[in-house]
Scaffold this motif. Structure first.
Motif, PDB file in Angstrom:
ATOM      1  N   TYR A 129       0.833  -1.206   0.000  1.00  0.00           N
ATOM      2  CA  TYR A 129       0.000   0.000   0.000  1.00  0.00           C
ATOM      3  C   TYR A 129       0.865   1.252   0.000  1.00  0.00           C
ATOM      4  O   TYR A 129       0.538   2.237  -0.671  1.00  0.00           O
ATOM      5  CB  TYR A 129      -0.967   0.032   1.192  1.00  0.00           C
ATOM      6  N   PHE A 130       1.978   1.236   0.726  1.00  0.00           N
ATOM      7  CA  PHE A 130       2.866   2.395   0.771  1.00  0.00           C
ATOM      8  C   PHE A 130       3.356   2.747  -0.634  1.00  0.00           C
ATOM      9  O   PHE A 130       3.352   3.918  -1.021  1.00  0.00           O
ATOM     10  CB  PHE A 130       4.045   2.139   1.707  1.00  0.00           C
ATOM     11  N   GLN A 131       3.745   1.744  -1.407  1.00  0.00           N
ATOM     12  CA  GLN A 131       4.198   2.001  -2.772  1.00  0.00           C
ATOM     13  C   GLN A 131       3.063   2.557  -3.633  1.00  0.00           C
ATOM     14  O   GLN A 131       3.258   3.505  -4.395  1.00  0.00           O
ATOM     15  CB  GLN A 131       4.772   0.731  -3.394  1.00  0.00           C
ATOM     16  N   TYR A 132       1.897   1.971  -3.503  1.00  0.00           N
ATOM     17  CA  TYR A 132       0.721   2.439  -4.235  1.00  0.00           C
ATOM     18  C   TYR A 132       0.385   3.874  -3.834  1.00  0.00           C
ATOM     19  O   TYR A 132       0.125   4.737  -4.680  1.00  0.00           O
ATOM     20  CB  TYR A 132      -0.445   1.485  -3.951  1.00  0.00           C
ATOM     21  N   TYR A 133       0.396   4.159  -2.543  1.00  0.00           N
ATOM     22  CA  TYR A 133       0.127   5.483  -1.981  1.00  0.00           C
ATOM     23  C   TYR A 133       1.093   6.518  -2.558  1.00  0.00           C
ATOM     24  O   TYR A 133       0.709   7.654  -2.823  1.00  0.00           O
ATOM     25  CB  TYR A 133       0.256   5.395  -0.457  1.00  0.00           C
ATOM     26  N   GLN A 134       2.323   6.132  -2.743  1.00  0.00           N
ATOM     27  CA  GLN A 134       3.343   7.035  -3.281  1.00  0.00           C
ATOM     28  C   GLN A 134       3.154   7.308  -4.773  1.00  0.00           C
ATOM     29  O   GLN A 134       3.624   8.317  -5.285  1.00  0.00           O
ATOM     30  CB  GLN A 134       4.745   6.463  -3.052  1.00  0.00           C
ATOM     31  N   GLN A 135       2.453   6.407  -5.474  1.00  0.00           N
ATOM     32  CA  GLN A 135       2.327   6.526  -6.929  1.00  0.00           C
ATOM     33  C   GLN A 135       1.023   7.168  -7.399  1.00  0.00           C
ATOM     34  O   GLN A 135       0.993   7.789  -8.453  1.00  0.00           O
ATOM     35  CB  GLN A 135       2.441   5.139  -7.576  1.00  0.00           C
ATOM     36  N   VAL A 136      -0.064   6.993  -6.640  1.00  0.00           N
ATOM     37  CA  VAL A 136      -1.380   7.413  -7.110  1.00  0.00           C
ATOM     38  C   VAL A 136      -2.017   8.363  -6.092  1.00  0.00           C
ATOM     39  O   VAL A 136      -1.998   8.084  -4.894  1.00  0.00           O
ATOM     40  CB  VAL A 136      -2.296   6.182  -7.339  1.00  0.00           C
ATOM     41  N   ASN A 137      -2.582   9.453  -6.578  1.00  0.00           N
ATOM     42  CA  ASN A 137      -3.249  10.425  -5.704  1.00  0.00           C
ATOM     43  C   ASN A 137      -4.540   9.853  -5.123  1.00  0.00           C
ATOM     44  O   ASN A 137      -5.114   8.920  -5.663  1.00  0.00           O
ATOM     45  CB  ASN A 137      -3.557  11.709  -6.468  1.00  0.00           C
ATOM     46  N   ARG A 138      -4.989  10.466  -4.054  1.00  0.00           N
ATOM     47  CA  ARG A 138      -6.197  10.005  -3.365  1.00  0.00           C
ATOM     48  C   ARG A 138      -7.409  10.018  -4.291  1.00  0.00           C
ATOM     49  O   ARG A 138      -8.191   9.081  -4.329  1.00  0.00           O
ATOM     50  CB  ARG A 138      -6.463  10.884  -2.150  1.00  0.00           C
ATOM     51  N   TYR A 139      -7.617  11.094  -5.034  1.00  0.00           N
ATOM     52  CA  TYR A 139      -8.819  11.196  -5.856  1.00  0.00           C
ATOM     53  C   TYR A 139      -8.553  11.070  -7.347  1.00  0.00           C
ATOM     54  O   TYR A 139      -9.288  10.388  -8.035  1.00  0.00           O
ATOM     55  CB  TYR A 139      -9.565  12.494  -5.555  1.00  0.00           C
ATOM     56  N   ILE A 140      -7.534  11.749  -7.851  1.00  0.00           N
ATOM     57  CA  ILE A 140      -7.278  11.630  -9.284  1.00  0.00           C
ATOM     58  C   ILE A 140      -5.851  12.014  -9.605  1.00  0.00           C
ATOM     59  O   ILE A 140      -5.294  12.967  -9.050  1.00  0.00           O
ATOM     60  CB  ILE A 140      -8.271  12.467 -10.114  1.00  0.00           C
ATOM     61  N   GLY A 141      -5.243  11.238 -10.471  1.00  0.00           N
ATOM     62  CA  GLY A 141      -3.921  11.547 -10.996  1.00  0.00           C
ATOM     63  C   GLY A 141      -2.803  10.707 -10.396  1.00  0.00           C
ATOM     64  O   GLY A 141      -2.875  10.250  -9.268  1.00  0.00           O
TER      65      GLY A 141
END
Length: 147
Positions: A129-141
């Motif tokens: 999740y940390f890696q995903y969190y670093q790559q994708v914004n909460r809502y868009i982009g």
């Protein structure tokens, strides 16, 4: 959160029934487009999650972290869809009560994500999740890294 969502839905139905609005037709048309986009985004997010879809946080039910499809550009596309529907209905049938309740519902969803769901996902999926969190914004982009 449930109460705010229910009250917002009731006021939306009343606003639609009485066809309340303070906006010109072009703004109402933009509202229709935003509402339809919100519905489509929500449906795509549910279909992408498949068996991993759940409402809220469940410590007992183990699911996969979905990072494909629409989740490549939004960590929370279902909530993005909800927000677009709220804004769209607000543009179509704006009145003071609908505006206040929609705003409160959107804030409640945001707080749910930030203080309940994201901590759960960090605990449940850790490094993934940390890696995903670093790559994708909460809502868009997607996030860009500057090296």
């Amino acid at each position: 959160m449930k109460t705010a969502t229910i009250f917002t839905f009731i006021v939306e139905i009343i606003s639609i029934y009485f066809n309340t609005t303070m906006f010109p037709m072009i703004i109402r048309i933009i509202g229709v487009v935003l509402g339809i986009c919100g519905d489509i985004i929500f449906i795509i997010s549910v279909l992408t999650m498949k068996e991993s879809w759940r409402a809220g946080v469940s410590y007992e039910e183990k699911t996969d972290l979905i990072t494909s499809g629409i989740y490549q550009i939004s960590r929370n596309p279902a909530f993005l869809g909800f927000d677009l529907v709220y804004v769209g209905i607000g543009f179509m049938f704006f009145n003071f009560y609908l505006g206040v309740l929609s705003f409160l519902a959107m804030i409640m969803f945001h707080l749910q994500i930030k203080y309940v769901e994201e901590p759960f996902l960090k605990q449940e999926f850790k490094e993934q999740y940390f890696q995903y969190y670093q790559q994708v914004n909460r809502y868009i982009g997607k996030r860009t890294s500057f090296k």
